[in-house]
Every structure is written in structure tokens, then in C-alpha cells.
Motif scaffolding. Sequence first.
Motif, PDB file in Angstrom:
ATOM      1  N   ALA A 125       0.825  -1.207   0.000  1.00  0.00           N
ATOM      2  CA  ALA A 125       0.000   0.000   0.000  1.00  0.00           C
ATOM      3  C   ALA A 125       0.859   1.256   0.000  1.00  0.00           C
ATOM      4  CB  ALA A 125      -0.938  -0.006   1.203  1.00  0.00           C
ATOM      5  N   GLY A 126       2.012   1.187   0.625  1.00  0.00           N
ATOM      6  CA  GLY A 126       2.875   2.366   0.670  1.00  0.00           C
ATOM      7  C   GLY A 126       3.270   2.853  -0.704  1.00  0.00           C
ATOM      8  N   ALA A 127       3.606   1.926  -1.605  1.00  0.00           N
ATOM      9  CA  ALA A 127       3.970   2.306  -2.971  1.00  0.00           C
ATOM     10  C   ALA A 127       2.778   2.904  -3.693  1.00  0.00           C
ATOM     11  CB  ALA A 127       4.501   1.086  -3.721  1.00  0.00           C
ATOM     12  N   HIS A 128       1.595   2.337  -3.469  1.00  0.00           N
ATOM     13  CA  HIS A 128       0.380   2.868  -4.103  1.00  0.00           C
ATOM     14  C   HIS A 128       0.090   4.284  -3.616  1.00  0.00           C
ATOM     15  CE1 HIS A 128      -3.643   2.920  -5.803  1.00  0.00           C
ATOM     16  NE2 HIS A 128      -4.128   3.249  -4.629  1.00  0.00           N
ATOM     17  N   ILE A 129       0.294   4.525  -2.335  1.00  0.00           N
ATOM     18  CA  ILE A 129       0.064   5.856  -1.781  1.00  0.00           C
ATOM     19  C   ILE A 129       1.000   6.875  -2.417  1.00  0.00           C
ATOM     20  CG2 ILE A 129       0.277   7.227   0.329  1.00  0.00           C
ATOM     21  CD1 ILE A 129      -0.755   4.738   1.850  1.00  0.00           C
ATOM     22  N   ARG A 130       2.253   6.483  -2.619  1.00  0.00           N
ATOM     23  CA  ARG A 130       3.219   7.406  -3.235  1.00  0.00           C
ATOM     24  C   ARG A 130       2.876   7.709  -4.690  1.00  0.00           C
ATOM     25  NH1 ARG A 130       6.747   4.089  -0.246  1.00  0.00           N
ATOM     26  NH2 ARG A 130       7.232   2.868  -2.115  1.00  0.00           N
ATOM     27  N   ASP A 131       2.230   6.757  -5.364  1.00  0.00           N
ATOM     28  CA  ASP A 131       1.959   6.917  -6.796  1.00  0.00           C
ATOM     29  C   ASP A 131       0.617   7.589  -7.073  1.00  0.00           C
ATOM     30  OD1 ASP A 131       4.353   5.706  -7.354  1.00  0.00           O
ATOM     31  OD2 ASP A 131       3.494   3.714  -7.654  1.00  0.00           O
ATOM     32  N   THR A 132      -0.183   7.839  -6.054  1.00  0.00           N
ATOM     33  CA  THR A 132      -1.494   8.459  -6.237  1.00  0.00           C
ATOM     34  C   THR A 132      -1.601   9.672  -5.320  1.00  0.00           C
ATOM     35  OG1 THR A 132      -2.455   6.952  -4.593  1.00  0.00           O
ATOM     36  CG2 THR A 132      -2.634   6.301  -6.912  1.00  0.00           C
ATOM     37  N   SER A 133      -2.704  10.391  -5.476  1.00  0.00           N
ATOM     38  CA  SER A 133      -2.894  11.619  -4.698  1.00  0.00           C
ATOM     39  C   SER A 133      -4.114  11.505  -3.791  1.00  0.00           C
ATOM     40  CB  SER A 133      -3.072  12.810  -5.640  1.00  0.00           C
ATOM     41  OG  SER A 133      -4.295  12.691  -6.355  1.00  0.00           O
ATOM     42  N   TRP A 134      -4.225  12.461  -2.868  1.00  0.00           N
ATOM     43  CA  TRP A 134      -5.419  12.546  -2.025  1.00  0.00           C
ATOM     44  C   TRP A 134      -6.676  12.614  -2.876  1.00  0.00           C
ATOM     45  CZ3 TRP A 134      -6.679  12.262   3.040  1.00  0.00           C
ATOM     46  CH2 TRP A 134      -5.643  12.270   3.978  1.00  0.00           C
ATOM     47  N   ARG A 135      -6.611  13.362  -3.954  1.00  0.00           N
ATOM     48  CA  ARG A 135      -7.790  13.547  -4.805  1.00  0.00           C
ATOM     49  C   ARG A 135      -8.198  12.242  -5.462  1.00  0.00           C
ATOM     50  NH1 ARG A 135      -8.287  18.006  -9.729  1.00  0.00           N
ATOM     51  NH2 ARG A 135     -10.449  17.487 -10.340  1.00  0.00           N
TER      52      ARG A 135
ATOM     53  N   ARG B 104       0.014   8.430   7.333  1.00  0.00           N
ATOM     54  CA  ARG B 104       1.079   7.499   7.716  1.00  0.00           C
ATOM     55  C   ARG B 104       0.581   6.081   7.478  1.00  0.00           C
ATOM     56  NH1 ARG B 104       2.623   4.814  12.575  1.00  0.00           N
ATOM     57  NH2 ARG B 104       4.857   4.344  12.633  1.00  0.00           N
ATOM     58  N   PHE B 105       1.442   5.245   6.908  1.00  0.00           N
ATOM     59  CA  PHE B 105       1.057   3.847   6.712  1.00  0.00           C
ATOM     60  C   PHE B 105       2.108   2.941   7.331  1.00  0.00           C
ATOM     61  CE2 PHE B 105       1.055  -0.287   4.735  1.00  0.00           C
ATOM     62  CZ  PHE B 105      -0.286  -0.616   4.719  1.00  0.00           C
ATOM     63  N   SER B 106       1.639   1.980   8.092  1.00  0.00           N
ATOM     64  CA  SER B 106       2.482   0.902   8.602  1.00  0.00           C
ATOM     65  C   SER B 106       1.582  -0.289   8.872  1.00  0.00           C
ATOM     66  CB  SER B 106       3.207   1.317   9.885  1.00  0.00           C
ATOM     67  OG  SER B 106       2.283   1.458  10.955  1.00  0.00           O
ATOM     68  N   ASP B 107       2.170  -1.460   8.937  1.00  0.00           N
ATOM     69  CA  ASP B 107       1.375  -2.648   9.227  1.00  0.00           C
ATOM     70  C   ASP B 107       0.686  -2.535  10.586  1.00  0.00           C
ATOM     71  OD1 ASP B 107       2.159  -3.662   6.835  1.00  0.00           O
ATOM     72  OD2 ASP B 107       3.405  -5.282   7.637  1.00  0.00           O
TER      73      ASP B 107
ATOM     74  N   ALA C  99      -7.486   9.062  -4.349  1.00  0.00           N
ATOM     75  CA  ALA C  99      -7.835   8.014  -3.399  1.00  0.00           C
ATOM     76  C   ALA C  99      -7.682   8.530  -1.973  1.00  0.00           C
ATOM     77  CB  ALA C  99      -6.957   6.787  -3.621  1.00  0.00           C
ATOM     78  N   PRO C 100      -8.662   9.261  -1.461  1.00  0.00           N
ATOM     79  CA  PRO C 100      -8.571   9.768  -0.086  1.00  0.00           C
ATOM     80  C   PRO C 100      -8.509   8.623   0.920  1.00  0.00           C
ATOM     81  CG  PRO C 100     -10.788  10.078  -0.982  1.00  0.00           C
ATOM     82  CD  PRO C 100      -9.936   9.637  -2.123  1.00  0.00           C
ATOM     83  N   SER C 101      -7.603   8.733   1.864  1.00  0.00           N
ATOM     84  CA  SER C 101      -7.420   7.675   2.848  1.00  0.00           C
ATOM     85  C   SER C 101      -6.673   8.235   4.049  1.00  0.00           C
ATOM     86  CB  SER C 101      -6.634   6.506   2.244  1.00  0.00           C
ATOM     87  OG  SER C 101      -6.286   5.559   3.235  1.00  0.00           O
ATOM     88  N   LEU C 102      -7.046   7.791   5.226  1.00  0.00           N
ATOM     89  CA  LEU C 102      -6.331   8.191   6.429  1.00  0.00           C
ATOM     90  C   LEU C 102      -4.886   7.710   6.410  1.00  0.00           C
ATOM     91  CD1 LEU C 102      -9.120   7.353   9.062  1.00  0.00           C
ATOM     92  CD2 LEU C 102      -8.512   9.607   8.172  1.00  0.00           C
ATOM     93  N   PHE C 103      -4.613   6.660   5.634  1.00  0.00           N
ATOM     94  CA  PHE C 103      -3.261   6.114   5.596  1.00  0.00           C
ATOM     95  C   PHE C 103      -2.300   6.993   4.801  1.00  0.00           C
ATOM     96  CE2 PHE C 103      -5.930   2.245   6.151  1.00  0.00           C
ATOM     97  CZ  PHE C 103      -5.526   1.966   7.444  1.00  0.00           C
ATOM     98  N   ARG C 104      -2.796   8.030   4.187  1.00  0.00           N
ATOM     99  CA  ARG C 104      -1.896   8.987   3.527  1.00  0.00           C
ATOM    100  C   ARG C 104      -1.130   9.810   4.571  1.00  0.00           C
ATOM    101  NH1 ARG C 104      -1.945   9.253  -1.646  1.00  0.00           N
ATOM    102  NH2 ARG C 104      -3.574   8.170  -2.797  1.00  0.00           N
TER     103      ARG C 104
END
Length: 469
Positions: free
Chosen positions: A47-57, A66-69, A59-64
Motif C-alpha cells: 500500500a505504501g507504494a500505491h500511496i506514493r503513486d497516487t494523490s489525495w484527490r 502514515r502507513f504501517s502494518d 484516493a482519499p485515505s487516512l493512511f496517507r
Amino acid sequence: MEWFVEGDYWWSRLVFQRVLAAVYLVAFLTAARQFRALIGERGMLPAGAHIRDTSWRDAPSLFRLRFSDRLFALCAWTGVALSAALVAGAADRLPLAVAMAWWAVLWALYLSIVNVGQTWYGFGWESLLLETGFLAVFLGNEQTGPPVLILFLLRWVLFRVEFGAGLIKLRGDRCWRDLTCLYYHHETQPMPGPLSWYFHRLPRPLHRVEVAANHLAQLLLPFLLFTPQPLATIAALAMAATQLWLLLSGNFAWLNWLTIALALIAVDGSLITGPPAPLPDSPLWYEITVVAVAALLVVLSYRPARNLLSRRQQMNRSYDPFHLVNAYGAFGTVGRVRHELVVEGTADTELAHGTLWREYGFRGKPTDPRRLPRQFAPYHLRLDWMLWFAALSPVYARSWFGPLVERLLAGDRDTLRLLGHNPFPDEPPAYVRARLYRYRFTTRQERRATGAWWQRDFVREYLRPTRLG
């Protein structure tokens, strides 16, 4: 305001909320138990790589933030706990604003999971849970009458689920029009259940009756949801009955249970329990909030409504990153042949004609021909489902199948927990390969003679023997 609430649906609202909370519980439990291997920090699609490759607009997510297992697990298990409390009726003992906030937290947590879940969370019932869960925030609790506008919008959701599925069938595979699709569907569906073999072996005339009844439930009954009572209740109960039939015939995660919940919200509770007790007036702030939300959702409904009328109808599509109003549908095309991937490993470091290959077992998808398919729904076996798609075409597996094989070769514990059987309990295999087989249900005679539920035949190599490095 008298026009704002509908007391006759007080009982139906409470039943709907309990079922929805139970579905939430299963969804969060599924996420908590499977995420490490699928989207965790060392997962197949991190998920971390996906978060870096997309924006808040996008895919809004609280994990933006911070993400960790550890954080993901905390959110998922928090969702399980909050859902379990709602099943027990906790929100009905709280002030209205607190109850609404409770439902809103559930929705925000699950939205955050779906929007980092990538292909593992690309199923229509994810959007259906989010759309329904968002409306549940404004449905009130035991201390208020259910708002008419939210009741109407929930029927609109059910209408799109059923009517969208009916239209996609009529516009899709010819077998839906000549009533022959169920000659094949029970055998070729993604995840057969313990009764699927028996459904498949029903007489063909009865299969045609099943298809005709499905068309009636999906193309006619949805319109009756908006008619006066008791006709709307009769239509809703008939739609719920067809979903129970589908529950018996296969595993479709929580799709059927959530559809049943939506049908129950259209049932006039006063016909069952009698008139409800007088309810207090709703707070003005609550009425204003509900009207504003309803107006927003009506505007957003334009694109899904246009999709229903389009000759190029799309199914299971979200039109906004919050999954507020979506398009639904299923099985516009029905496969005539079932293909399955069989993943095997060997401990031999040198491959030869006599190399011993051992099969990995999966929890839901067919592997061992003698194993009766299990009942897992509403629990969602995400890897098993995606392996069904991978057998249809390697395109569906391009992003994750290689990482899956790497983790089998490495003996990754989180990945092995997703499997039903690991043939290498002591040390990982030296090589892994995948082979494509054609599966079909055995006949009654074959079943009596062999005890097997499936007959399978080798088709081709899917992945040549592969090792680390």
C-alpha cells in the motif's frame, strides 16, 4: 416536521442497521486477517507504494498521513470492535450526534482501506458497502424516526444493484436471453459453495425457470419498491428471497447479505409489529443535514442513472473517490468452461522427468477434485477470487502473481496463512510452477464411482518452474 420521518419503518431501520453492522464486522475482519500478505509493507502490492503513486484527490485515505502494518492492523481491529458494538445495539443508547459519528468513523476507516487496497479491493461489494454505509450515518437511531429522504435513497441503491444487474445480463451474454446461462453458471462461478454441485445437477428446465425468475426479480420488482404499501413490501421480500437462493448456490462475499439488508429497509414494519410508539421530533440541525446530504446524492446520481440507460453500460464502477453513488452489475458474461490454476512446488534442486511436484491447497477455490467446496461467504477470500480471474487471463494477474510465487519460494508466513494447505511445512520449495486445468463437476455416476466432486484435465503450463534468483 411530520414529512421528515417515517415511523412505519422504525423496526425495519433497526434490523437493517444490525445486518449492516454485521457486514462491516466481516469486512474489517477480512482486512485484518489478510492485509499483511496482500498490501502490507512486505505484501504483494504494498500500500505504501500505491500511496506514493497516487494523490489525495484520487484516493482519499487516512493512511496517507502514515502507513504501517501496525497502524493498519489497529484500524482494522478497531473497525471490528466498533462493528460488533453496533450489532449489539450500542448506537441506540447514545445521543443522536454520537451515534452518527460512530457510523461515520466506520465508513471513514473502511474507505481508507478500500482506497489503498488496489486490485484486491476492486470488487463491486466494496463500493456497495461504502455507499450503503455512508447513508447509514444519516439514518438515525432508536430515539428518532428514520428520515424519508434516506429511506428513498436506500431504495435507490437497491434499485441500481438489482436493475443494473438485470440490464447487464440482457445486454450481455445471449444465454441470459435464451434462459440457458444456468446450464453453466453454477459450475463456472468464481467460488462454488457446498451446494453448487447439486444446483448444477438440477434438471435443465428448472435452470430455465431460475433464469426467468432472476429476470423478474431484477427487471420488474425494483420498480415496485417505489409503489405504495404493501406492494413495496411484497417486492422487497421477494427480492430478499432471491438473494437467499443465491446464498445457497455460491460464495459472493457479503454482496447477498448487504442486498438483503437493503431489501429489508423497504419493508413496512407496521405490517409485522403493528404501529410504532410515538417518536420525538427530530432536531433541526439533523433535518438540515439530511436534506443537504440527500440533495448532494441526488445530483451525484446523474451519472449512474445515465449509465443504466446507456447501451455501453458499465458495471461495478465508482464515479467519485468516496464511492458515494456507484454503478453495479454482475455476470454480464457467463463462462462455459471452468479453468483453474494449480500451483505446485518441489523440493528437488535439480529438475528431471521424475521430479515430485506437490500442490498448494487453497481455502475456497477448487484444487483437490475430491474436496467438497466450502461455504465462506460473507467472509471474502481475496486471493482465491483473484486466482479465478488469473485463470481467465494472465492480464488479471500481471501485477501480483509474480510476487505471490516469490513469497511461496521464500516461505513467507503471512502468504502461507492465506492458503488452505502448505505442502512444505518444514522448508520452502526449491521451485514453484503453475499449471492450467479445465475443471468440471462430475456426473452422478462419476460421483458414486470415484467420490470426487470435480473432474480435471490438464490444459497447458501457466508458469514454468521458477526459483528465487
